[in-house]
Each structure stands twice: as structure tokens, then as C-alpha cells.
Scaffold this motif. Structure first.
Motif: not given
Length: 262
Positions: A19-31, A56-68
Motif C-alpha cells: 500500500p502507498e508504495q511504488p513497486l520500485t521501492d518495494g521488497v518485490n522489486y528485485q524478484f 529487440y528487448i525494450w526495458d521500459n519500466h520507470g527509468s528503463s534500467l531494470n533488467l539484468q
């Protein structure tokens, strides 16, 4: 055949929010990042196994710098970062189709996991030509406007796949989880979700001749309703030539092309 896979995070298997927390700041983000790689790789493998020459794979979440990135299929090209002139950076009319992996439902979706449209912090909803829309429809329209390319496959939560079929009735879909609320879901096992995505993408390529492009038509009339009056006012102050205020929370713009906004 060339394809581009747009990869978001909220719609992948075993990913919810707090609640009231974006995914990027949450414990589930890395998974979520790990599972997005797994699901993107499943889609890419299905494309290559179906005869694709380039993916082509386009990383498009938020800052677009998420994937390993070193964990992605090494046959793929990778699109990442911000500052593009339009969505689907790098695409042109030589591509046969685009795929949406990890996408999520629009705002105001009952039991839509992490449902929002671009910004869960600031926006209540987005309408285009009087119809409430989310990122699935917007990115489908953008792929058509920029390159004349259809969406052929969508992976999302169950409500996201229902939304995709509403705008893109021809598209193949796979749902990764069923929402029981915005931050609660019954998810498929991550590996099973990836296997089902592989099979779904294979089906999509087999049906490539049935796929269609999507458009909102012209002109484009977009309305955005913000959660705070200050956000709406700021947009009017920054771009008075483009936006008008409909009510204290809602702004409207009229353009000829969707890419003038996105």
C-alpha cells in the motif's frame, strides 16, 4: 522477421505491491526484475524458434534500467534508458510485430494487480477520445503510429489480458496471475508462467497474418485526471499552448499525433 518485446514489471508472475508504495521501492522489486528477464527470454526463445531473425528487448519500466542484461538471451538486442523521441525507440517498418511482457491494467481496474497508467503517484486516469485507456492500448497505438506494426502478444495479470482483448481482439494473451486486489494475487508459478508465455508466443507467430494494427483515430483528444490539483496546475503553467484545464484536477490536450504527447 524482426520483433520488439516491450518489458514492464508489474504484470509478471509472483509480483505484487505494498500500500502507498511504488513497486520500485518495494521488497518485490528485485524478484520482479528477475521474473521479467525470465518471461522476456521465454518470449524471445519462442520468436527465434518460430523463425525470427532479430529480436529487440525494450526495458521500459520507470527509468528503463531494470533488467539484468547479461541474463537476457544473448541473441537479442537490448533497448534501454531514457530520452527517446517516442515510445518503442529503435522500431521501424521492417519489424513484423511487437509483444508486451509484464504489462499491467489501467487505473480504476477492479482486482487489477498494481493497476495504474504511467504514474500511480500522480494520475487517477487517462482518457483518449473519451475512452479510458492504459499503457496496453497506448503502446499498441504508438507501435502503429511510429512504424505501422501490430501487437501480436500480451502477458499480464488476468485483468490486463481482458483489457488487451477489449482493444486488440486478435491478440494472443497469457495471464500470469489473478488479482484479489491491487496488492494481492494468486499467481502461477514463475517457471510455469514462462513456459505458457513461450507457447503463447509460438501461437501468436503462427497467426501473424491475422494480426492488426491499432489506432485511436485522429485528432487525438487526451484528458488526464490528476490526484492533486497542484499537478494539473503545473502542467498548465509549463505548457499553456498545449493544455487546457477542464476542472481543477483534469487537463486536456488536442494533437494530431499520439507521439506529440508520448
Amino acid at each position: 522477421m524482426k520483433f520488439m518485446i516491450g518489458v514492464d514489471l508489474e504484470g509478471v508472475a509472483c509480483t505484487v505491491g505494498a500500500p502507498e508504495q511504488p513497486l520500485t521501492d518495494g521488497v518485490n522489486y528485485q524478484f520482479a526484475c528477475q521474473q521479467a528477464v525470465r518471461e522476456a527470454n521465454a518470449a524471445a526463445a519462442a520468436l527465434f524458434d518460430s523463425g525470427a531473425t532479430e529480436v529487440y528487448i525494450w526495458d521500459n519500466h520507470g527509468s528503463s534500467l531494470n533488467l539484468q542484461y547479461d541474463k537476457l538471451d544473448d541473441r537479442c538486442e537490448i533497448v534501454m534508458g531514457t530520452g527517446a523521441r517516442h515510445r518503442w525507440p529503435g522500431i521501424d517498418n521492417t519489424f513484423a510485430g511487437v509483444l508486451l511482457i509484464g504489462y499491467h491494467p489501467m487505473d480504476n481496474t477492479i482486482d487489477g494487480v498494481l493497476c495504474h497508467t504511467f504514474s500511480s503517484k500522480t494520475l487517477q486516469w487517462v482518457k483518449i477520445n473519451e475512452v479510458e485507456v492504459g499503457e496496453i492500448a497506448i503502446d499498441a497505438a504508438m507501435a502503429n503510429e511510429v512504424a505501422g506494426v501490430p501487437v501480436i502478444f500480451v502477458a499480464s495479470d488476468y485483468q490486463g489480458t481482458v483489457e488487451a482483448k477489449r482493444f486488440l481482439p486478435w491478440v494472443e494473451t497469457v495471464y500470469t496471475k489473478r488479482g484479489l486486489g491491487r496488492n494481492l494475487a494468486v499467481s502461477k508459478h514463475p517457471m510455469r508462467a514462462a513456459r505458457e508465455i513461450y507457447e503463447g508466443v509460438k501461437r501468436a507467430v503462427e497467426r501473424i497474418g491475422e494480426m492488426r494494427v491499432f489506432s485511436f483515430g485522429t485528432p487525438i483528444v487526451q484528458q488526464c485526471r490528476y490526484k492533486r490539483i497542484e499537478s494539473a496546475q503545473r502542467l498548465i503553467l509549463n505548457s499553456p499552448e498545449k493544455y487546457v484545464m477542464i476542472d481543477p484536477y483534469t487537463v486536456e490536450c488536442r494533437v494530431e499525433k499520439l507521439s506529440d504527447i508520448y
